[in-house]
Design a protein around this motif. Structure first.
Motif, mmCIF file in Angstrom:
data_model
loop_
_atom_site.group_PDB
_atom_site.id
_atom_site.type_symbol
_atom_site.label_atom_id
_atom_site.label_comp_id
_atom_site.label_asym_id
_atom_site.label_seq_id
_atom_site.Cartn_x
_atom_site.Cartn_y
_atom_site.Cartn_z
ATOM 1 N N ASP A 159 -7.718 -11.312 1.129
ATOM 2 C CA ASP A 159 -8.264 -9.961 -0.025
ATOM 3 C C ASP A 159 -7.252 -9.359 -0.602
ATOM 4 O O ASP A 159 -6.168 -9.185 0.204
ATOM 5 N N THR A 160 -7.294 -8.595 -1.627
ATOM 6 C CA THR A 160 -6.557 -7.802 -2.202
ATOM 7 C C THR A 160 -6.629 -6.461 -1.495
ATOM 8 O O THR A 160 -7.525 -5.824 -1.636
ATOM 9 N N VAL A 161 -5.353 -5.815 -1.403
ATOM 10 C CA VAL A 161 -5.413 -4.318 -0.882
ATOM 11 C C VAL A 161 -4.514 -3.491 -1.721
ATOM 12 O O VAL A 161 -3.169 -4.001 -2.073
ATOM 13 N N GLU A 162 -4.908 -2.327 -1.827
ATOM 14 C CA GLU A 162 -3.817 -1.325 -2.613
ATOM 15 C C GLU A 162 -3.069 -0.461 -1.522
ATOM 16 O O GLU A 162 -3.317 -0.388 -0.275
ATOM 17 N N ALA A 163 -1.727 -0.081 -2.166
ATOM 18 C CA ALA A 163 -1.204 0.601 -1.173
ATOM 19 C C ALA A 163 -1.964 2.066 -0.623
ATOM 20 O O ALA A 163 -2.685 2.682 -1.432
ATOM 21 N N GLY A 185 -0.943 -5.536 -2.152
ATOM 22 C CA GLY A 185 -0.787 -6.852 -2.121
ATOM 23 C C GLY A 185 -1.915 -7.671 -1.713
ATOM 24 O O GLY A 185 -3.091 -7.168 -1.787
ATOM 25 N N THR A 186 -1.702 -8.787 -0.941
ATOM 26 C CA THR A 186 -2.840 -9.673 -0.545
ATOM 27 C C THR A 186 -2.411 -9.704 1.145
ATOM 28 O O THR A 186 -1.347 -9.828 1.452
ATOM 29 N N LEU A 187 -3.677 -9.870 1.769
ATOM 30 C CA LEU A 187 -3.664 -9.830 3.208
ATOM 31 C C LEU A 187 -3.541 -11.375 3.467
ATOM 32 O O LEU A 187 -4.353 -12.104 3.250
ATOM 33 N N GLY A 208 1.216 -9.337 1.625
ATOM 34 C CA GLY A 208 2.299 -9.772 0.575
ATOM 35 C C GLY A 208 1.858 -9.243 -0.731
ATOM 36 O O GLY A 208 0.651 -8.694 -0.964
ATOM 37 N N THR A 209 3.035 -8.786 -1.271
ATOM 38 C CA THR A 209 2.813 -8.413 -2.727
ATOM 39 C C THR A 209 1.892 -9.108 -3.560
ATOM 40 O O THR A 209 1.758 -10.304 -3.462
ATOM 41 N N SER A 289 -12.996 -6.162 -5.002
ATOM 42 C CA SER A 289 -12.591 -6.775 -3.651
ATOM 43 C C SER A 289 -11.988 -5.567 -2.689
ATOM 44 O O SER A 289 -11.563 -5.820 -1.403
ATOM 45 N N ASN A 290 -12.303 -4.422 -3.249
ATOM 46 C CA ASN A 290 -11.916 -3.328 -2.498
ATOM 47 C C ASN A 290 -12.661 -3.023 -1.151
ATOM 48 O O ASN A 290 -12.270 -2.037 -0.689
ATOM 49 N N GLY A 291 -13.583 -3.441 -1.144
ATOM 50 C CA GLY A 291 -14.862 -3.198 -0.083
ATOM 51 C C GLY A 291 -15.462 -1.985 -0.285
ATOM 52 O O GLY A 291 -16.599 -1.925 0.071
ATOM 53 N N ALA A 292 -14.845 -0.809 -0.682
ATOM 54 C CA ALA A 292 -15.601 0.321 -0.938
ATOM 55 C C ALA A 292 -16.272 0.428 -2.232
ATOM 56 O O ALA A 292 -16.684 1.766 -2.509
ATOM 57 N N GLY A 293 -15.962 -0.515 -3.074
ATOM 58 C CA GLY A 293 -16.494 -0.390 -4.419
ATOM 59 C C GLY A 293 -15.665 0.539 -5.057
ATOM 60 O O GLY A 293 -14.471 0.870 -4.823
#
Length: 606
Positions: A159-163, A185-187, A208-209, A289-293
């Motif tokens: 999944d992609t995750v923001e800072a 980055g990506t988990l 990872g970024t 893909s943020n999970g929280a929309g």
């Protein structure tokens, strides 16, 4: 030129303040007047804005540290300085790659710009994804906390995750909290699974970024360099540059302490990719893909309220800092939805009068018939309650108090009080102030025992614990030096602690060190109960519901008459090893006398 952020004067008698939370981390960009940090004083909790736009280059005063008025808190570097330091790197990369190009004159000149553009994104993303990624470690969540248990991963591998976006939920003996991702980055890997325990400092995951995975793939492509046609597919890798602007500021701000800045930094982090037209589709996928929309980071209390009210968080626009959805946003949305359906419902009722016979049936709880793992905080509460009963000899004494005078004072002053101090005037601050005064007169109730050493300590200050019904269980934050506060000060501190506890923002050091506890069992309508002592304290006062009852009173002219009065039961559970029944009765007698006299006019400005 760097700009210094200093502690402002937040009141006439305020000489210092404590940094409770940094809303930005070192290396992150901040705009002028954008909230930069939260500061707490004896009188007010507030946010301090940035005096200038630029990069937060250095934090001088850390979280939970105290600074005097006028002292330096942080340093903001100007835009020019930051740009100057970062600009040479891309320029050098382009020059370095431009030099080898003339070595292949056979290729037509039209292909040279293509080859010059293709390697540039690869080298630009190499620093961000060339390593093994960024480690997500378990931070210290309190002075005495040495480990934590992973309760839930908010992102899955890939999944992609923001800072600063919430990544994982962690539970300790003192607090449950969310840990944000230190970078965008990506988990890539989860090293500690759910329900597993890790020590402070242990690596929980690898992030990872966003360009790390694609950057490794093009590496074999440059191998057949003599063949110029092989360079043609290179432009297809162009979407990789969309992450160049995102990781650069985030990688420098790896220090973090609390998950609260997630929503505040999430929107700025998403703006650079959105500004580039080419990779529009990948950006949309990342947003999904943020999970929280679209709702961003939402506190557990707001999520629970939204579920109860039937409000879709993704449809709301937050009015909080950084677009965060607040509790009031959910309430307003629920009221609007109710108002929209009220008119048609009224018409339907007028058309069919006999309809009111059908009574609404409450929905059964989804927990019925389920067996699930006991949360860590619930295990801690259970263990400590049993230990308390095993350690001390506990019993409870109850008195009835007439608080009619306080009720009348409260009705007169509550509107002006809220307008002046920003908090509602409830009965709890009156009970807290009277309790602190009684503890000062009866120090045996504000003491602690050490049976191994054979000593008793009579505390020199009143650190008042306030039991709070939080979504994940009972938590008791502490008002330190409550004896130094007046009625307004206690009201603010109680409201602040209760709100931050329910929103999972309370610090571990704020739920320890209490010397006596108040539990407001009457908030749910209970008349009284027999509360269990919070060890190593020797007393806890249960506050029942304030209700009107017919009471016999002595009137100077009419004698004994029956009149309605506002009455409350106060239940004191105490440790009989050190507190005798007579001590408990004297303490409650002092408390009753203070409350029934109702001399709080000076505190209320009446």
């Amino acid at each position: 030129m760097p700009t210094s952020v200093t502690m402002p004067r937040l009141g006439e008698s305020v000489t210092e303040g404590t940094v409770t939370r940094w809303l930005k981390q070192e290396g992150e960009r901040v705009e002028a007047d954008e909230p930069l940090l939260e500061v707490s004083t004896d009188k007010v909790d507030t946010e301090i804005p940035s005096p200038a736009a630029g990069i937060l280059s250095r934090i001088v005063v850390g979280e939970d540290e105290t600074a005097e008025v006028g002292s330096e808190l942080a340093v903001i570097a100007g835009d020019g300085e930051d740009a100057g330091s970062a600009a040479p790197a891309p320029a050098q990369e382009q020059q370095a790659e431009a030099e080898p190009e003339p070595a292949a004159p056979v290729t037509p000149s039209t292909e040279k710009p293509v080859e010059e553009e293709a390697p540039a994104p690869q080298t630009a993303s190499a620093p961000s994804g060339g390593g093994e990624g960024t480690e997500v470690k378990l931070p210290a969540l309190g002075e005495s906390v040495t480990e934590g248990t992973i309760t839930r991963w908010l992102k899955a591998v890939g999944d992609t995750v923001e800072a600063d976006e919430p990544l994982v939920e962690v539970s300790t003996d003192k607090v449950d909290t969310e840990l944000p991702s230190p970078v965008a980055g990506t988990l890539l890997e989860i090293k500690v699974g759910e329900d597993e325990t890790a020590e402070v400092g242990a690596v929980l995951a690898i992030v990872g970024t966003p360009g790390s995975a694609p950057a490794a793939a093009p590496a074999p492509a440059p191998a057949p360099e003599p063949e110029k046609p092989a360079a043609a597919p290179a432009p297809q890798q162009a979407p990789a540059p969309k992450v160049e602007s995102a990781p650069a500021p985030n990688l420098s701000g790896e220090s973090y302490a609390t998950p609260a800045p997630a929503a505040e930094t999430k929107q700025p982090a998403a703006q650079p990719p959105a500004a580039q037209p080419a990779p529009a589709a990948p950006t949309a996928q990342a947003a999904q893909s943020n999970g929280a929309g679209d709702a961003g980071y939402v506190t557990p209390l707001v999520r629970k309220l939204a579920a109860e009210k039937g409000v879709d968080l993704s449809s709301l626009t937050g009015t909080g800092v950084g677009g965060r959805i607040r509790k009031q946003d959910v309430i307003d949305a629920a009221e609007k939805a109710a108002a929209a359906t009220k008119a048609p419902a009224a018409q339907a009722e007028s058309a069919a009068a006999p309809a009111p016979k059908a009574a609404p049936k409450a929905e059964p709880s989804p927990l019925r018939g389920r067996t699930e793992k006991l949360p860590r905080i619930r295990q801690t509460i259970a263990r400590r309650m049993v230990e308390s009963l095993q350690i001390s000899a506990q019993l409870t004494t109850v008195v009835e108090v007439d608080v009619t005078k306080i009720a009348n004072l409260r009705n007169k002053a509550k509107a002006d009080f809220q307008a002046k101090h920003g908090v509602k005037l409830t009965f709890l601050p009156f009970f807290a102030l009277a309790t602190v005064e009684a503890l000062q007169q009866h120090p045996v109730v504000n003491s602690s025992l050490d049976m191994e050493a054979g000593t008793v300590t009579y505390h020199g200050a009143e650190h008042l614990g306030i039991a709070v019904d939080a979504p994940k269980g009972l938590v008791v934050p502490v008002i330190k030096d409550a004896g130094d506060l007046n009625l307004a000060g206690l009201s603010k501190r109680i409201a602040d602690l209760a709100d931050r506890t329910r929103n999972n923002k309370i610090g571990p050091d704020e739920i320890g060190g209490g010397t006596f506890t108040l539990t407001n069992t009457g908030s749910r309508g209970a008349l009284f109960d027999t509360p269990i002592i919070n060890q190593p304290q020797v007393g806890i006062l249960g506050l029942g519901a304030v209700v009107k009852r017919p009471v016999i009173v002595n009137d100077p002219d009419l004698g004994e008459i029956i009149v309605p009065r506002s009455m409350v039961y106060l239940a004191l559970s105490y440790d009989h090893r050190i507190v005798d029944g007579a001590d408990a009765a004297r303490f409650l007698g002092t408390l009753k006398e203070r409350l029934e006299a109702g001399h709080f006019e000076a505190d209320l400005g009446l």
